[in-house]
Motif scaffolding. Sequence first.
Motif, PDB file in Angstrom:
ATOM      1  N   ARG A 195      32.485  67.915  22.424  1.00  0.00           N
ATOM      2  CA  ARG A 195      32.848  66.726  21.657  1.00  0.00           C
ATOM      3  C   ARG A 195      32.166  66.843  20.311  1.00  0.00           C
ATOM      4  O   ARG A 195      30.968  67.074  20.235  1.00  0.00           O
ATOM      5  CB  ARG A 195      32.413  65.450  22.376  1.00  0.00           C
ATOM      6  CG  ARG A 195      32.830  64.188  21.624  1.00  0.00           C
ATOM      7  CD  ARG A 195      32.241  62.937  22.238  1.00  0.00           C
ATOM      8  NE  ARG A 195      32.897  62.572  23.481  1.00  0.00           N
ATOM      9  CZ  ARG A 195      32.606  61.447  24.153  1.00  0.00           C
ATOM     10  NH1 ARG A 195      31.670  60.644  23.705  1.00  0.00           N
ATOM     11  NH2 ARG A 195      33.233  61.159  25.281  1.00  0.00           N
ATOM     12  N   ARG A 209      31.768  69.982  28.232  1.00  0.00           N
ATOM     13  CA  ARG A 209      32.987  69.644  27.499  1.00  0.00           C
ATOM     14  C   ARG A 209      32.587  69.373  26.063  1.00  0.00           C
ATOM     15  O   ARG A 209      31.684  68.597  25.790  1.00  0.00           O
ATOM     16  CB  ARG A 209      33.679  68.421  28.108  1.00  0.00           C
ATOM     17  CG  ARG A 209      34.990  68.059  27.396  1.00  0.00           C
ATOM     18  CD  ARG A 209      35.677  66.897  28.106  1.00  0.00           C
ATOM     19  NE  ARG A 209      36.851  66.470  27.375  1.00  0.00           N
ATOM     20  CZ  ARG A 209      38.039  67.041  27.462  1.00  0.00           C
ATOM     21  NH1 ARG A 209      38.202  68.069  28.255  1.00  0.00           N
ATOM     22  NH2 ARG A 209      39.071  66.598  26.754  1.00  0.00           N
ATOM     23  N   THR A 220      35.308  54.073  21.285  1.00  0.00           N
ATOM     24  CA  THR A 220      34.667  54.315  22.575  1.00  0.00           C
ATOM     25  C   THR A 220      35.058  53.265  23.620  1.00  0.00           C
ATOM     26  O   THR A 220      35.080  52.064  23.343  1.00  0.00           O
ATOM     27  CB  THR A 220      33.130  54.316  22.421  1.00  0.00           C
ATOM     28  OG1 THR A 220      32.757  55.445  21.626  1.00  0.00           O
ATOM     29  CG2 THR A 220      32.431  54.409  23.768  1.00  0.00           C
ATOM     30  N   ARG A 275      42.406  60.134  34.003  1.00  0.00           N
ATOM     31  CA  ARG A 275      41.862  60.107  32.648  1.00  0.00           C
ATOM     32  C   ARG A 275      41.463  58.682  32.268  1.00  0.00           C
ATOM     33  O   ARG A 275      41.929  57.711  32.878  1.00  0.00           O
ATOM     34  CB  ARG A 275      42.875  60.664  31.637  1.00  0.00           C
ATOM     35  CG  ARG A 275      43.127  62.162  31.827  1.00  0.00           C
ATOM     36  CD  ARG A 275      44.075  62.740  30.802  1.00  0.00           C
ATOM     37  NE  ARG A 275      44.219  64.177  30.987  1.00  0.00           N
ATOM     38  CZ  ARG A 275      43.441  65.094  30.420  1.00  0.00           C
ATOM     39  NH1 ARG A 275      42.485  64.708  29.585  1.00  0.00           N
ATOM     40  NH2 ARG A 275      43.627  66.382  30.654  1.00  0.00           N
ATOM     41  N   ALA A 283      33.012  56.776  26.784  1.00  0.00           N
ATOM     42  CA  ALA A 283      34.152  57.680  26.955  1.00  0.00           C
ATOM     43  C   ALA A 283      35.164  57.478  25.831  1.00  0.00           C
ATOM     44  O   ALA A 283      35.235  56.407  25.232  1.00  0.00           O
ATOM     45  CB  ALA A 283      34.822  57.432  28.298  1.00  0.00           C
ATOM     46  N   PHE A 301      34.914  64.427  34.134  1.00  0.00           N
ATOM     47  CA  PHE A 301      33.839  64.717  33.183  1.00  0.00           C
ATOM     48  C   PHE A 301      32.932  63.506  33.024  1.00  0.00           C
ATOM     49  O   PHE A 301      31.702  63.617  33.017  1.00  0.00           O
ATOM     50  CB  PHE A 301      34.465  65.125  31.848  1.00  0.00           C
ATOM     51  CG  PHE A 301      33.534  65.077  30.660  1.00  0.00           C
ATOM     52  CD1 PHE A 301      32.445  65.923  30.581  1.00  0.00           C
ATOM     53  CD2 PHE A 301      33.772  64.195  29.611  1.00  0.00           C
ATOM     54  CE1 PHE A 301      31.592  65.891  29.487  1.00  0.00           C
ATOM     55  CE2 PHE A 301      32.925  64.151  28.516  1.00  0.00           C
ATOM     56  CZ  PHE A 301      31.828  64.999  28.453  1.00  0.00           C
ATOM     57  N   ILE A 302      33.517  62.315  32.933  1.00  0.00           N
ATOM     58  CA  ILE A 302      32.746  61.093  32.743  1.00  0.00           C
ATOM     59  C   ILE A 302      31.912  60.789  33.998  1.00  0.00           C
ATOM     60  O   ILE A 302      30.738  60.426  33.905  1.00  0.00           O
ATOM     61  CB  ILE A 302      33.681  59.913  32.411  1.00  0.00           C
ATOM     62  CG1 ILE A 302      34.500  60.215  31.131  1.00  0.00           C
ATOM     63  CG2 ILE A 302      32.890  58.628  32.240  1.00  0.00           C
ATOM     64  CD1 ILE A 302      33.664  60.515  29.909  1.00  0.00           C
ATOM     65  N   GLU A 336      40.063  61.068  27.911  1.00  0.00           N
ATOM     66  CA  GLU A 336      39.152  62.081  28.436  1.00  0.00           C
ATOM     67  C   GLU A 336      39.262  62.154  29.956  1.00  0.00           C
ATOM     68  O   GLU A 336      39.470  61.138  30.621  1.00  0.00           O
ATOM     69  CB  GLU A 336      37.704  61.774  28.051  1.00  0.00           C
ATOM     70  CG  GLU A 336      37.346  62.184  26.639  1.00  0.00           C
ATOM     71  CD  GLU A 336      35.852  62.105  26.359  1.00  0.00           C
ATOM     72  OE1 GLU A 336      35.316  63.070  25.794  1.00  0.00           O
ATOM     73  OE2 GLU A 336      35.242  61.078  26.680  1.00  0.00           O
TER      74      GLU A 336
END
Length: 218
Positions: free
Chosen positions: A37, A35, A136, A203, A149, A157-158, A153
């Motif tokens: 960033r 992903r 963050t 999310r 994170a 993914f995290i 997001e």
Amino acid sequence: MPAFLAGSLRAALTIALIGSATSGFLCSHSSIPVRRRAPLPVHSQGDPDVATVRLKKPMGMILEEIEPGNDAKGVRVGRMDPKGSAAQSGQVLILDQIATVDGNECLAEGFDTIMDLIIDAPGPEVEIGFARDKSTTVVRFPNGVKVGALPGEPMKFIVGRSAYPIKYSCEGGSCATCEMKMQIYDLDGEEDLERYIRVCVGRVPQGSSFVGMLPSDR
């Protein structure tokens, strides 16, 4: 020294200083979800927060170029061994960007430059500055690993970055196989609420400073 020997020596030093090749930790790096960033700004009004931490080698973390093939966009923490000194410090987040090594600024330096600084650091410890966006949210998993994170997001993914084992089934939010419990703290650090999340579709909560992820108890 022949180039291939120099490369092998550097690889061996990288393993010795960053993490153990026998732990199985390095082998799973390629499975990390991809992903994009953007790299943090080097100098701007939005300068990132920097946590400076002294870590014992080996640190138990994998570093990666933020934009593979673009050596001038910086390096970040891609993954951490829960038993390594980086994770054990409690101050390093996966996706933190390397800002300094023993006082040398390197927010926009490439992988080789940063590895040289770490390898050349005298003694069994090295002081590293870890930069992160001011917005963050710290997400902590039961294995002790923390991921930096951004609000909104995808949680899948995290979780993938954390190396915390989780099972998926429908991946559409209907079966609850991947459900976890969240302890959410607001921007003032006060515990705000507990709620359940289905990782496959959930999310990172908006307006949160810290999220503790726990196995679901229902």
